[in-house]
Design a protein around this motif. Structure first.
Motif, PDB file in Angstrom:
ATOM      1  N   ALA A   1       0.824  -1.209   0.000  1.00 39.25           N
ATOM      2  CA  ALA A   1       0.000   0.000   0.000  1.00 39.25           C
ATOM      3  C   ALA A   1       0.858   1.259   0.000  1.00 39.25           C
ATOM      4  CB  ALA A   1      -0.932  -0.012   1.212  1.00 39.25           C
ATOM      5  N   GLU A   2       1.931   1.244   0.764  1.00 43.07           N
ATOM      6  CA  GLU A   2       2.822   2.407   0.826  1.00 43.07           C
ATOM      7  C   GLU A   2       3.483   2.687  -0.519  1.00 43.07           C
ATOM      8  OE1 GLU A   2       5.533   1.333   3.878  1.00 43.07           O
ATOM      9  OE2 GLU A   2       4.172   1.844   5.531  1.00 43.07           O
ATOM     10  N   VAL A   3       3.854   1.628  -1.217  1.00 46.61           N
ATOM     11  CA  VAL A   3       4.570   1.788  -2.479  1.00 46.61           C
ATOM     12  C   VAL A   3       3.633   2.196  -3.614  1.00 46.61           C
ATOM     13  CG1 VAL A   3       5.898   0.562  -4.260  1.00 46.61           C
ATOM     14  CG2 VAL A   3       6.393   0.171  -1.832  1.00 46.61           C
ATOM     15  N   LEU A   4       2.443   1.582  -3.662  1.00 48.82           N
ATOM     16  CA  LEU A   4       1.557   1.776  -4.807  1.00 48.82           C
ATOM     17  C   LEU A   4       0.455   2.804  -4.578  1.00 48.82           C
ATOM     18  CD1 LEU A   4       1.195  -1.894  -6.098  1.00 48.82           C
ATOM     19  CD2 LEU A   4       2.833  -0.136  -6.763  1.00 48.82           C
ATOM     20  N   GLY A   5       0.145   3.102  -3.320  1.00 47.00           N
ATOM     21  CA  GLY A   5      -0.796   4.181  -3.050  1.00 47.00           C
ATOM     22  C   GLY A   5      -2.241   3.790  -2.872  1.00 47.00           C
ATOM     23  N   TRP A   6      -2.554   2.502  -2.967  1.00 43.17           N
ATOM     24  CA  TRP A   6      -3.915   2.043  -2.684  1.00 43.17           C
ATOM     25  C   TRP A   6      -3.976   1.449  -1.285  1.00 43.17           C
ATOM     26  CZ3 TRP A   6      -2.261   1.602  -7.827  1.00 43.17           C
ATOM     27  CH2 TRP A   6      -3.099   2.183  -8.785  1.00 43.17           C
ATOM     28  N   ASP A   7      -5.172   1.384  -0.732  1.00 41.16           N
ATOM     29  CA  ASP A   7      -5.328   0.883   0.630  1.00 41.16           C
ATOM     30  C   ASP A   7      -4.943  -0.592   0.722  1.00 41.16           C
ATOM     31  OD1 ASP A   7      -7.179  -0.287   2.972  1.00 41.16           O
ATOM     32  OD2 ASP A   7      -6.790   1.835   3.314  1.00 41.16           O
ATOM     33  N   ALA A   8      -4.309  -0.961   1.824  1.00 45.96           N
ATOM     34  CA  ALA A   8      -3.886  -2.349   2.017  1.00 45.96           C
ATOM     35  C   ALA A   8      -5.063  -3.317   1.981  1.00 45.96           C
ATOM     36  CB  ALA A   8      -3.136  -2.484   3.347  1.00 45.96           C
ATOM     37  N   SER A   9      -6.229  -2.862   2.437  1.00 48.47           N
ATOM     38  CA  SER A   9      -7.397  -3.745   2.447  1.00 48.47           C
ATOM     39  C   SER A   9      -7.813  -4.159   1.039  1.00 48.47           C
ATOM     40  CB  SER A   9      -8.573  -3.074   3.162  1.00 48.47           C
ATOM     41  OG  SER A   9      -9.001  -1.919   2.460  1.00 48.47           O
ATOM     42  N   LEU A  10      -7.575  -3.273   0.047  1.00 42.10           N
ATOM     43  CA  LEU A  10      -7.910  -3.617  -1.331  1.00 42.10           C
ATOM     44  C   LEU A  10      -7.071  -4.808  -1.793  1.00 42.10           C
ATOM     45  CD1 LEU A  10      -9.170  -3.207  -4.123  1.00 42.10           C
ATOM     46  CD2 LEU A  10      -7.417  -1.477  -4.572  1.00 42.10           C
ATOM     47  N   PHE A  11      -5.759  -4.741  -1.520  1.00 40.87           N
ATOM     48  CA  PHE A  11      -4.884  -5.842  -1.936  1.00 40.87           C
ATOM     49  C   PHE A  11      -5.246  -7.131  -1.204  1.00 40.87           C
ATOM     50  CE2 PHE A  11      -2.162  -2.006  -2.567  1.00 40.87           C
ATOM     51  CZ  PHE A  11      -2.196  -2.035  -3.958  1.00 40.87           C
ATOM     52  N   GLY A  12      -5.643  -7.010   0.057  1.00 39.29           N
ATOM     53  CA  GLY A  12      -6.065  -8.178   0.805  1.00 39.29           C
ATOM     54  C   GLY A  12      -7.302  -8.819   0.194  1.00 39.29           C
ATOM     55  N   LYS A  13      -8.256  -7.988  -0.208  1.00 41.38           N
ATOM     56  CA  LYS A  13      -9.483  -8.504  -0.827  1.00 41.38           C
ATOM     57  C   LYS A  13      -9.192  -9.133  -2.176  1.00 41.38           C
ATOM     58  CE  LYS A  13     -12.663  -5.242   1.409  1.00 41.38           C
ATOM     59  NZ  LYS A  13     -13.567  -4.087   1.209  1.00 41.38           N
ATOM     60  N   MET A  14      -8.251  -8.571  -2.928  1.00 41.48           N
ATOM     61  CA  MET A  14      -7.894  -9.146  -4.219  1.00 41.48           C
ATOM     62  C   MET A  14      -7.238 -10.513  -4.037  1.00 41.48           C
ATOM     63  SD  MET A  14      -6.515  -5.703  -6.165  1.00 41.48           S
ATOM     64  CE  MET A  14      -6.070  -6.516  -7.715  1.00 41.48           C
ATOM     65  N   GLU A  15      -6.391 -10.635  -3.029  1.00 46.09           N
ATOM     66  CA  GLU A  15      -5.703 -11.902  -2.794  1.00 46.09           C
ATOM     67  C   GLU A  15      -6.628 -12.972  -2.224  1.00 46.09           C
ATOM     68  OE1 GLU A  15      -2.105 -11.514  -0.581  1.00 46.09           O
ATOM     69  OE2 GLU A  15      -1.264  -9.987  -1.917  1.00 46.09           O
ATOM     70  N   SER A  16      -7.713 -12.563  -1.619  1.00 45.43           N
ATOM     71  CA  SER A  16      -8.670 -13.533  -1.081  1.00 45.43           C
ATOM     72  C   SER A  16      -9.780 -13.850  -2.081  1.00 45.43           C
ATOM     73  CB  SER A  16      -9.293 -13.016   0.219  1.00 45.43           C
ATOM     74  OG  SER A  16     -10.093 -11.860  -0.032  1.00 45.43           O
ATOM     75  N   GLY A  17      -9.780 -13.168  -3.235  1.00 43.10           N
ATOM     76  CA  GLY A  17     -10.782 -13.421  -4.253  1.00 43.10           C
ATOM     77  C   GLY A  17     -12.072 -12.666  -4.062  1.00 43.10           C
ATOM     78  N   LYS A  18     -12.131 -11.740  -3.092  1.00 41.50           N
ATOM     79  CA  LYS A  18     -13.360 -10.999  -2.834  1.00 41.50           C
ATOM     80  C   LYS A  18     -13.596  -9.906  -3.873  1.00 41.50           C
ATOM     81  CE  LYS A  18     -13.410 -11.806   2.157  1.00 41.50           C
ATOM     82  NZ  LYS A  18     -13.344 -11.186   3.499  1.00 41.50           N
ATOM     83  N   THR A  19     -12.527  -9.433  -4.497  1.00 40.21           N
ATOM     84  CA  THR A  19     -12.656  -8.435  -5.549  1.00 40.21           C
ATOM     85  C   THR A  19     -11.525  -8.654  -6.546  1.00 40.21           C
ATOM     86  OG1 THR A  19     -12.833  -6.061  -6.053  1.00 40.21           O
ATOM     87  CG2 THR A  19     -11.265  -6.694  -4.354  1.00 40.21           C
ATOM     88  N   LEU A  20     -11.734  -8.179  -7.775  1.00 37.52           N
ATOM     89  CA  LEU A  20     -10.696  -8.301  -8.800  1.00 37.52           C
ATOM     90  C   LEU A  20      -9.879  -7.027  -8.951  1.00 37.52           C
ATOM     91  CD1 LEU A  20     -12.707 -10.198 -11.554  1.00 37.52           C
ATOM     92  CD2 LEU A  20     -10.892 -11.107 -10.114  1.00 37.52           C
ATOM     93  N   GLY A  21     -10.373  -5.921  -8.382  1.00 33.07           N
ATOM     94  CA  GLY A  21      -9.662  -4.658  -8.551  1.00 33.07           C
ATOM     95  C   GLY A  21      -9.871  -4.092  -9.949  1.00 33.07           C
ATOM     96  N   SER A  22      -9.319  -2.912 -10.178  1.00 37.04           N
ATOM     97  CA  SER A  22      -9.441  -2.248 -11.479  1.00 37.04           C
ATOM     98  C   SER A  22      -8.208  -2.555 -12.322  1.00 37.04           C
ATOM     99  CB  SER A  22      -9.550  -0.730 -11.283  1.00 37.04           C
ATOM    100  OG  SER A  22      -8.322  -0.217 -10.788  1.00 37.04           O
ATOM    101  N   PRO A  23      -8.290  -2.327 -13.653  1.00 37.79           N
ATOM    102  CA  PRO A  23      -7.104  -2.543 -14.490  1.00 37.79           C
ATOM    103  C   PRO A  23      -5.931  -1.648 -14.105  1.00 37.79           C
ATOM    104  CG  PRO A  23      -8.892  -1.526 -15.739  1.00 37.79           C
ATOM    105  CD  PRO A  23      -9.471  -1.973 -14.437  1.00 37.79           C
ATOM    106  N   GLU A  24      -6.229  -0.448 -13.566  1.00 34.99           N
ATOM    107  CA  GLU A  24      -5.143   0.438 -13.142  1.00 34.99           C
ATOM    108  C   GLU A  24      -4.352  -0.169 -11.983  1.00 34.99           C
ATOM    109  OE1 GLU A  24      -8.089   2.576 -15.382  1.00 34.99           O
ATOM    110  OE2 GLU A  24      -8.305   1.439 -13.514  1.00 34.99           O
ATOM    111  N   VAL A  25      -5.067  -0.766 -11.030  1.00 36.20           N
ATOM    112  CA  VAL A  25      -4.404  -1.416  -9.901  1.00 36.20           C
ATOM    113  C   VAL A  25      -3.589  -2.603 -10.386  1.00 36.20           C
ATOM    114  CG1 VAL A  25      -4.750  -2.671  -7.737  1.00 36.20           C
ATOM    115  CG2 VAL A  25      -6.160  -0.685  -8.256  1.00 36.20           C
TER     116      VAL A  25
END
Length: 280
Positions: free
Chosen positions: A37-61
Motif C-alpha cells: 500500500a505504501e509503495v503503490l498508493g492504494w489501501d492495504a485492504s484492497l490488496f487483501g481482498k484481491m488476494e482472497s478473491g473478494k474483488t478483482l480490482g481495477s485494471p489500473e491497480v
C-alpha cells in the motif's frame, strides 16, 4: 481417456488463479500488504481482498502491481480472464457470454435500461441491487458487467449498434450525479467510431420488439445468434428462421428511430435537464 495431468498445481478457475498469483508474487517479493500500500498508493485492504478473491480490482491497480512485480502482461491477462469468466454469471447467461466474447459485430435493442456494454459502474450497481444482489455478490457482478465492456475497447473493436427506446433515457436513477454520468457515458460512446446509437422516441407506435430487450451477435463462422430478455426470462436463440424474423423486426425499429446525429442531440438535450449537484 487418461486423467488430466496437473502441470502447475494452480487452480483452473480464472478468479482463483488470479488471486493465487497475487499472493505468490507478493510472497516471493517479501512485501507485506502494508508495504504494498505504501509503495503503490492504494489501501492495504484492497490488496487483501484481491488476494482472497473478494474483488478483482481495477485494471489500473493490476497494471501497477504488474510493474511492481516485473511480470509484464501476466497479471493483466489473468485479470481479463477472471473478469470475463462466464462462471460469474447465472447459468442461463453462460453460453451467451462465451459467444459475446467472440462476436465480430453486435446490435442491440434496449427497452428500459442501457445495454450492459454501455452502462457505468454506478448504473450497474443500482440496476443489480434492484434485482436483489448485495454485498460481495453485487460487487462481483458489477466487476463482471464492466469487464465485459473491454470487448469494445480493444485495438480492433467490433462494431456495436444500439437502439435505445426513449424510456431508457427517461428512467433516471435516484442519484442525479450517477444518472448524469450514465448519460454522459452514452453521449461519449455515441462519438466512438465503432459504436452507433439510435434513439427511438415515444409515439412511434407498436413494433415487434416493444417489450423485449434483444442482442444480436454475428460470429466468426458467419452465424448470427440472438439473446432476448424480459422481466421473466432470458433466452438464447440460434434457430435460423427465428433469427431472420427477429432481424426484420429490428430493422423495422431502426427505420423508426432517429438517425445517429439526431440521437446524439436527443441525449444532449436530456443531459441539459439533469442537475450537476449530488442528490441529497
Amino acid at each position: 481417456m487418461p486423467p488430466r495431468r496437473v502441470v502447475t498445481g494452480r487452480s483452473p478457475d480464472p478468479r482463483r488463479r488470479f488471486a493465487e498469483e497475487l499472493r505468490l508474487l507478493r510472497d516471493q517479493k517479501g512485501d507485506s500488504l502494508r508495504r504494498l500500500a505504501e509503495v503503490l498508493g492504494w489501501d492495504a485492504s484492497l490488496f487483501g481482498k484481491m488476494e482472497s478473491g473478494k474483488t478483482l480490482g481495477s485494471p489500473e491497480v493490476v497494471e501497477a502491481l504488474a510493474q511492481h512485480y516485473g511480470v509484464g502482461d501476466l497479471l493483466l491477462t489473468l485479470w481479463e480472464l477472471a473478469v470475463g469468466d462466464p462462471k460469474q454469471f447465472k447459468e442461463q447467461y453462460r453460453r451467451y457470454m462465451a459467444l459475446e466474447a467472440e462476436a465480430v459485430s453486435l446490435w442491440h435493442y434496449a427497452v428500459s435500461a442501457p445495454p450492459g456494454l454501455l452502462q457505468t459502474a454506478g448504473y450497474a450497481r443500482e440496476a443489480l441491487a434492484a434485482g436483489g444482489l448485495s454485498g460481495q455478490a453485487l460487487d462481483q457482478q458489477i466487476e463482471a458487467r464492466i469487464g465485459r465492456q473491454m470487448l469494445l475497447e480493444t485495438d480492433d473493436p467490433p462494431p456495436f449498434r444500439a437502439i435505445l427506446s426513449e424510456a431508457v433515457l427517461r428512467n433516471s436513477l435516484p442519484d442525479a450525479r450517477a444518472w448524469r454520468e450514465q448519460l454522459e457515458h452514452l453521449a461519449a460512446s455515441a462519438d466512438r467510431p465503432n459504436i452507433t446509437i439510435h434513439v427511438l422516441p415515444f409515439g412511434k407506435g407498436p413494433h415487434g420488439l416493444m417489450s423485449t430487450a434483444t442482442m444480436f451477435l454475428r460470429l466468426l463462422d458467419g452465424r448470427t445468434v440472438a439473446y432476448t430478455e424480459n422481466d421473466i426470462r432470458g433466452e438464447l436463440i440460434e434457430e435460423h428462421s427465428r433469427i431472420e424474423r427477429m432481424q426484420r423486426a429490428y430493422d423495422a425499429v431502426r427505420d423508426l428511430a432517429l438517425p445517429p446525429a439526431e440521437s446524439r442531440n436527443f441525449i444532449a438535450r436530456m443531459l441539459e435537464g439533469v442537475s450537476c449537484e449530488p442528490s441529497t
